[in-house]
Design a protein around this motif. Structure first.
Motif, PDB file in Angstrom:
ATOM      1  N   THR A  68      -1.389  -7.675 -10.545  1.00  5.67           N
ATOM      2  CA  THR A  68      -1.218  -8.553  -9.392  1.00  5.67           C
ATOM      3  C   THR A  68      -2.405  -8.343  -8.463  1.00  5.67           C
ATOM      4  OG1 THR A  68       0.167  -6.852  -8.378  1.00  5.67           O
ATOM      5  CG2 THR A  68       1.310  -8.704  -9.383  1.00  5.67           C
ATOM      6  N   LEU A  69      -2.766  -9.391  -7.746  1.00  8.63           N
ATOM      7  CA  LEU A  69      -3.913  -9.315  -6.840  1.00  8.63           C
ATOM      8  C   LEU A  69      -3.509  -9.803  -5.452  1.00  8.63           C
ATOM      9  CD1 LEU A  69      -6.728 -10.851  -9.102  1.00  8.63           C
ATOM     10  CD2 LEU A  69      -6.308  -8.432  -8.646  1.00  8.63           C
ATOM     11  N   GLY A  89      -2.631  -4.529  -8.011  1.00 11.11           N
ATOM     12  CA  GLY A  89      -1.409  -3.863  -8.437  1.00 11.11           C
ATOM     13  C   GLY A  89      -1.304  -3.886  -9.949  1.00 11.11           C
ATOM     14  N   ILE A  90      -0.758  -2.799 -10.487  1.00  8.26           N
ATOM     15  CA  ILE A  90      -0.549  -2.751 -11.934  1.00  8.26           C
ATOM     16  C   ILE A  90       0.915  -2.399 -12.180  1.00  8.26           C
ATOM     17  CG2 ILE A  90      -1.162  -1.602 -14.097  1.00  8.26           C
ATOM     18  CD1 ILE A  90      -3.903  -1.013 -12.937  1.00  8.26           C
ATOM     19  N   LEU A  91       1.561  -3.177 -13.022  1.00  7.26           N
ATOM     20  CA  LEU A  91       2.958  -2.928 -13.374  1.00  7.26           C
ATOM     21  C   LEU A  91       3.049  -2.680 -14.872  1.00  7.26           C
ATOM     22  CD1 LEU A  91       6.054  -2.996 -13.073  1.00  7.26           C
ATOM     23  CD2 LEU A  91       5.930  -5.493 -13.191  1.00  7.26           C
ATOM     24  N   GLY A  92       3.510  -1.496 -15.242  1.00  3.68           N
ATOM     25  CA  GLY A  92       3.641  -1.138 -16.648  1.00  3.68           C
ATOM     26  C   GLY A  92       4.994  -1.562 -17.197  1.00  3.68           C
ATOM     27  N   LEU A  93       4.967  -2.297 -18.293  1.00  6.59           N
ATOM     28  CA  LEU A  93       6.206  -2.801 -18.900  1.00  6.59           C
ATOM     29  C   LEU A  93       6.244  -2.452 -20.377  1.00  6.59           C
ATOM     30  CD1 LEU A  93       6.173  -6.337 -17.259  1.00  6.59           C
ATOM     31  CD2 LEU A  93       7.748  -4.466 -16.703  1.00  6.59           C
ATOM     32  N   ASP A  94       7.424  -2.600 -20.940  1.00 10.71           N
ATOM     33  CA  ASP A  94       7.622  -2.430 -22.369  1.00 10.71           C
ATOM     34  C   ASP A  94       7.745  -3.825 -22.973  1.00 10.71           C
ATOM     35  OD1 ASP A  94       8.728  -2.244 -24.890  1.00 10.71           O
ATOM     36  OD2 ASP A  94      10.235  -0.762 -24.347  1.00 10.71           O
ATOM     37  N   ARG A  95       6.717  -4.246 -23.691  1.00  7.59           N
ATOM     38  CA  ARG A  95       6.742  -5.563 -24.322  1.00  7.59           C
ATOM     39  C   ARG A  95       6.855  -5.363 -25.826  1.00  7.59           C
ATOM     40  NH1 ARG A  95       8.364  -7.848 -20.669  1.00  7.59           N
ATOM     41  NH2 ARG A  95       7.326  -9.156 -19.135  1.00  7.59           N
ATOM     42  N   ALA A  96       8.075  -5.617 -26.331  1.00  9.53           N
ATOM     43  CA  ALA A  96       8.334  -5.481 -27.773  1.00  9.53           C
ATOM     44  C   ALA A  96       7.910  -4.106 -28.294  1.00  9.53           C
ATOM     45  CB  ALA A  96       7.631  -6.593 -28.537  1.00  9.53           C
ATOM     46  N   GLY A  97       8.289  -3.080 -27.527  1.00  9.57           N
ATOM     47  CA  GLY A  97       8.058  -1.717 -27.990  1.00  9.57           C
ATOM     48  C   GLY A  97       6.638  -1.215 -27.791  1.00  9.57           C
ATOM     49  N   GLU A 111      -0.126 -11.504  -6.222  1.00  8.32           N
ATOM     50  CA  GLU A 111       0.247 -12.564  -7.161  1.00  8.32           C
ATOM     51  C   GLU A 111      -0.192 -12.184  -8.563  1.00  8.32           C
ATOM     52  OE1 GLU A 111      -1.218 -16.403  -5.655  1.00  8.32           O
ATOM     53  OE2 GLU A 111      -1.072 -15.447  -3.675  1.00  8.32           O
ATOM     54  N   ARG A 112       0.668 -12.471  -9.519  1.00 12.93           N
ATOM     55  CA  ARG A 112       0.366 -12.140 -10.915  1.00 12.93           C
ATOM     56  C   ARG A 112      -0.793 -12.970 -11.429  1.00 12.93           C
ATOM     57  NH1 ARG A 112       4.897 -12.610 -15.263  1.00 12.93           N
ATOM     58  NH2 ARG A 112       3.091 -12.696 -16.639  1.00 12.93           N
ATOM     59  N   THR A 113      -1.655 -12.314 -12.194  1.00 13.46           N
ATOM     60  CA  THR A 113      -2.832 -13.020 -12.701  1.00 13.46           C
ATOM     61  C   THR A 113      -2.523 -13.796 -13.967  1.00 13.46           C
ATOM     62  OG1 THR A 113      -3.436 -11.055 -13.967  1.00 13.46           O
ATOM     63  CG2 THR A 113      -4.450 -11.316 -11.799  1.00 13.46           C
ATOM     64  N   GLY A 114      -1.585 -13.316 -14.775  1.00 15.58           N
ATOM     65  CA  GLY A 114      -1.316 -13.959 -16.063  1.00 15.58           C
ATOM     66  C   GLY A 114      -0.802 -12.923 -17.042  1.00 15.58           C
ATOM     67  N   PRO A 115      -1.039 -13.125 -18.326  1.00 16.58           N
ATOM     68  CA  PRO A 115      -0.536 -12.182 -19.328  1.00 16.58           C
ATOM     69  C   PRO A 115      -1.040 -10.761 -19.075  1.00 16.58           C
ATOM     70  CG  PRO A 115      -1.488 -14.132 -20.379  1.00 16.58           C
ATOM     71  CD  PRO A 115      -1.803 -14.232 -18.924  1.00 16.58           C
ATOM     72  N   GLY A 116      -0.255  -9.794 -19.484  1.00 15.56           N
ATOM     73  CA  GLY A 116      -0.604  -8.396 -19.276  1.00 15.56           C
ATOM     74  C   GLY A 116      -1.626  -7.897 -20.290  1.00 15.56           C
ATOM     75  N   PHE A 117      -1.985  -6.617 -20.111  1.00  9.83           N
ATOM     76  CA  PHE A 117      -2.991  -5.995 -20.963  1.00  9.83           C
ATOM     77  C   PHE A 117      -2.422  -4.756 -21.634  1.00  9.83           C
ATOM     78  CE2 PHE A 117      -5.145  -8.529 -17.884  1.00  9.83           C
ATOM     79  CZ  PHE A 117      -6.207  -9.093 -18.597  1.00  9.83           C
ATOM     80  N   ALA A 118      -2.934  -4.476 -22.808  1.00  8.39           N
ATOM     81  CA  ALA A 118      -2.487  -3.291 -23.539  1.00  8.39           C
ATOM     82  C   ALA A 118      -2.985  -2.021 -22.834  1.00  8.39           C
ATOM     83  CB  ALA A 118      -3.014  -3.334 -24.971  1.00  8.39           C
ATOM     84  N   TYR A 119      -2.369  -0.910 -23.189  1.00  9.83           N
ATOM     85  CA  TYR A 119      -2.730   0.393 -22.607  1.00  9.83           C
ATOM     86  C   TYR A 119      -4.240   0.645 -22.714  1.00  9.83           C
ATOM     87  CZ  TYR A 119      -2.715   5.486 -22.025  1.00  9.83           C
ATOM     88  OH  TYR A 119      -2.967   6.764 -21.600  1.00  9.83           O
ATOM     89  N   ASP A 120      -4.831   0.319 -23.848  1.00  9.31           N
ATOM     90  CA  ASP A 120      -6.254   0.605 -24.011  1.00  9.31           C
ATOM     91  C   ASP A 120      -7.157  -0.537 -23.523  1.00  9.31           C
ATOM     92  OD1 ASP A 120      -5.673  -1.162 -25.980  1.00  9.31           O
ATOM     93  OD2 ASP A 120      -6.323   0.093 -27.662  1.00  9.31           O
TER      94      ASP A 120
END
Lengths: 103, 562
Positions: free
Chosen positions: B484-485, B469-477, B497-506
């Protein structure tokens, strides 16, 4: 020290078309962000929004949005507003292809 | 299929006339937006980022070819020549103009479609297994039940202002393709020990910001008790559900806060009160509806053409292996037409594609089409001898992508390209991931893998029940994507379950590739799917692949202490 005020633009969606519009200094609604009035005074911004919100027969959901001054008028500070002034990224639709001169 | 009776037709005509007048009053200034907004939402009309959006209900995802053609006509006449099929088996038009909407609704009514209760705090479009009436593993066709629920819930006077929106799903198969465990109410058609038909009723499932798996409130509900029991549940929720906080207003929170046992007691008490009011008319109506869903006249014919095409054409064979499902009738197949061509927008179909699908349904498919919550189109009843011709026609229309159930068959919500609520984009992420695995020519090796993307916490893209699963969020603009896996939307439903910190768009596509490569390295054999492997080994090997720096840092730390 008072907090610094980020300049604002009044924006909304047009009632009939639903597309994004911005308020100009001479009280027109423009499709083109570069023509929008960049408001640098907080009190003035609030009054501009109040007046704009009353124009119910023209627009929906007016709000103030952060912008900064650029070479070609106001520039968005957040990616959401960048999409609003451009259109979707999956198709060449919306503002990026439309004639922005109509008001 | 269910056809409107005079009552339905008159009701819809009246509603459309009312809305036409409401639009006129909004345009002439007699209604403010605050007054108009609830009226337009009752009729499925949203205001999104760049335009209005009209959400049209496709009850339990079932369409006739004439309806599909009309959807295409509407796309051409009042929109930009395409439509977006959604995870609630609906279709959305992204560019209608307010003055045109009454005409669009009238055009929909011509083919017995509408947009009522596709928004607002009401009972929404009832979804069902998209293989209904066709699947080999089915106990009973869920659509008559879904239709009965639709008729009962449409304009139900008690349930027009619920604490929050309310979603039903119905399945008639033990293999749950309708995600019933992630719905406010999930209805599973079952048989008891005596062989009598009835329902297992699940309540309080849902995704969104507080994902919950539905709980069994009644393990066997006799067939004739369905409507009073549903009415009892919604009625208890209507009084008990929270209205002080919209984030705590869904029935999943009501069930969570009060407990399933308390909920059951209250529902049973209410059920005892209202059961006598149901005199059996509902069962007569259900019998009438069931008659309208009689299976088509399947034909008995050789499947030689299919066998020969399989042997002769590897492209056809790859498509047949991926996109066909077992049909209950001999010689037949269920065809899933992928709306997930690599690099294209998941769930979008052009008007030409819609018309072609309508033609194919009419010519080869007993005039039936389905929309799946996985955003594909299904021809539920196709004789195998017709498959080569269908495949050729689909290929010519760019609809023959052989990826159903694979990593590029991605569910993606519209995200910030369209949706006013979104916090990040979904569509371009889906496009890039699909294209990446196509370029790598890897997805058939990977095998079954459900990847689902939501552009905000409301989870329209079902990311919680994606294997990935991928959840797109706005982190500080800045757009940021959490992974999640291990989610699963079937009868064995589980939340990722969430794996940890998210990743940037690129960075997100590379991150997904690292997860998939880790899976390919650690799976026992090709028969161990991603989900099976995850359940065996847990999240750690995938986290190690996702965050190599963490691993390196930990190792360094350990060595320093050694």
């Amino acid at each position: 020290m008072p907090r610094t005020f980020t300049p604002k633009v009044v924006t909304a969606n047009a009632l009939l078309e639903g597309d994004v519009v911005y308020l100009t200094e001479d009280d027109r609604w423009t499709r083109n962000l570069s023509e929008a009035e960049l408001i640098t005074d907080e009190a003035i911004a609030e009054v501009r929004l109040l007046d704009a919100s009353r124009r119910q027969s023209e627009i929906v959901g007016a709000y103030l949005v952060d912008m900064v001054a650029g070479d070609n008028g106001p520039e968005p500070t957040h990616f959401r507003e960048d999409f609003r002034r451009t259109g979707p990224s999956n198709y060449f639709h919306g503002k990026q292809v439309e004639d922005l001169s109509r008001t | 299929m269910y056809r409107y009776n005079d009552f339905d037709t008159a009701f819809l005509a009246e509603r459309n006339a009312q809305f036409r007048a409401q639009v006129a009053r909004r345009i002439d200034g007699s209604l403010t937006e605050d007054e108009f907004r609830p009226l337009r939402l009752m009729n499925g009309l949203y205001l999104q980022l760049h335009a209005y959006m009209l959400r049209v209900a496709i009850p339990y995802g079932t369409l006739r070819s004439a309806q599909m053609r009309q959807l295409a006509m509407i796309a051409d006449k009042w929109d930009k020549g395409y439509g977006h099929f959604t995870t609630r088996q609906n279709i959305q038009y992204n560019w209608p103009k307010l003055p045109d909407v009454p005409d669009i609704l009238d055009a929909l009514a011509e083919v017995e479609l509408h947009a009522i209760q596709t928004s607002g705090n009401t009972i929404r479009n009832v979804t069902a297994d998209h293989f209904a009436g066709a699947a080999a593993d089915e106990i009973a066709d869920p659509r008559p039940v879904a239709e009965l629920l639709r008729q009962w819930s449409t304009d139900h006077p008690e349930f027009q202002f619920l604490p929050r929106k309310f979603k039903f799903a119905v399945t008639g198969s033990p293999n749950d393709r309708a995600v019933t465990r992630a719905h406010d109410i999930g209805v599973r058609m079952i048989r008891n020990a005596a062989g009598e038909p009835g329902y297992e009723v699940l309540v309080g499932g849902g995704l969104g910001r507080t994902p919950m798996i539905g709980k069994v409130i009644r393990d066997f509900l006799p067939k004739e008790d369905l409507l009073p029991y549903m009415e009892a549940i919604v009625s208890v929720y209507n009084t008990l559900g929270r209205r002080d906080n919209k984030y705590k207003a869904r029935i999943k929170i009501t069930v969570h806060e009060n407990g399933i046992d308390t909920m059951r007691e209250k529902v049973e008490a209410r059920f005892a009160e209202i059961r006598p009011l149901f005199t059996g008319v509902d069962q007569q109506m259900l019998a009438g509806i069931e008659a309208q869903f009689a299976p088509p006249a399947f034909r008995n014919a050789p499947v030689t053409a299919y066998d020969e095409a399989r042997k002769a054409d590897p492209v056809f064979r790859a498509w047949a292996d991926t996109n066909l499902a077992l049909h209950r009738a001999e010689g037949y197949a269920i065809v899933t037409v992928s709306l997930k061509k690599h690099g294209d927008t998941p769930g979008d179909a052009t008007s030409d594609q819609m018309r072609l699908l309508a033609d194919l349904a009419e010519k080869y498919g007993h005039d039936e089409l389905r929309i799946s919550h996985e955003q594909n189109v299904i021809l539920p009843h196709v004789h195998r001898s017709d498959l080569p011709a269908i495949h050729a026609a689909l290929k010519a229309a760019d609809l023959a992508t052989a990826n159903v159930g694979l990593i590029s068959d991605i569910i993606a919500c519209p995200g910030m390209d369209y949706c006013a609520l979104a916090t990040a984009r979904s569509i371009p992420v889906a496009q890039e991931i699909a294209q990446r695995f196509e370029d790598l020519k890897l997805e058939h090796d990977i095998g079954p893998l459900k990847l689902k993307i939501s552009g905000c916490i409301n989870a329209c893209g079902h990311h919680h029940v994606g294997h990935i699963g991928i959840l797109g969020l706005d982190r500080a603009g800045v757009e940021n994507y959490q992974i999640t896996l291990g989610g699963d939307g079937t009868e064995e439903a589980s939340l990722g379950e969430r794996t940890g910190p998210g990743f940037a768009y690129d960075e997100i596509t590379d991150a997904i590739e690292r997860i998939v490569r880790a899976y390919l390295d650690l799976r026992e054999d090709e028969d161990e799917t991603f989900l099976m492997a995850y359940r065996r080994v847990g999240a750690d090997p995938f986290k190690a692949a996702l965050y190599p720096e963490d691993k390196a840092a930990k190792k360094e730390k350990a060595e320093a202490h050694a």
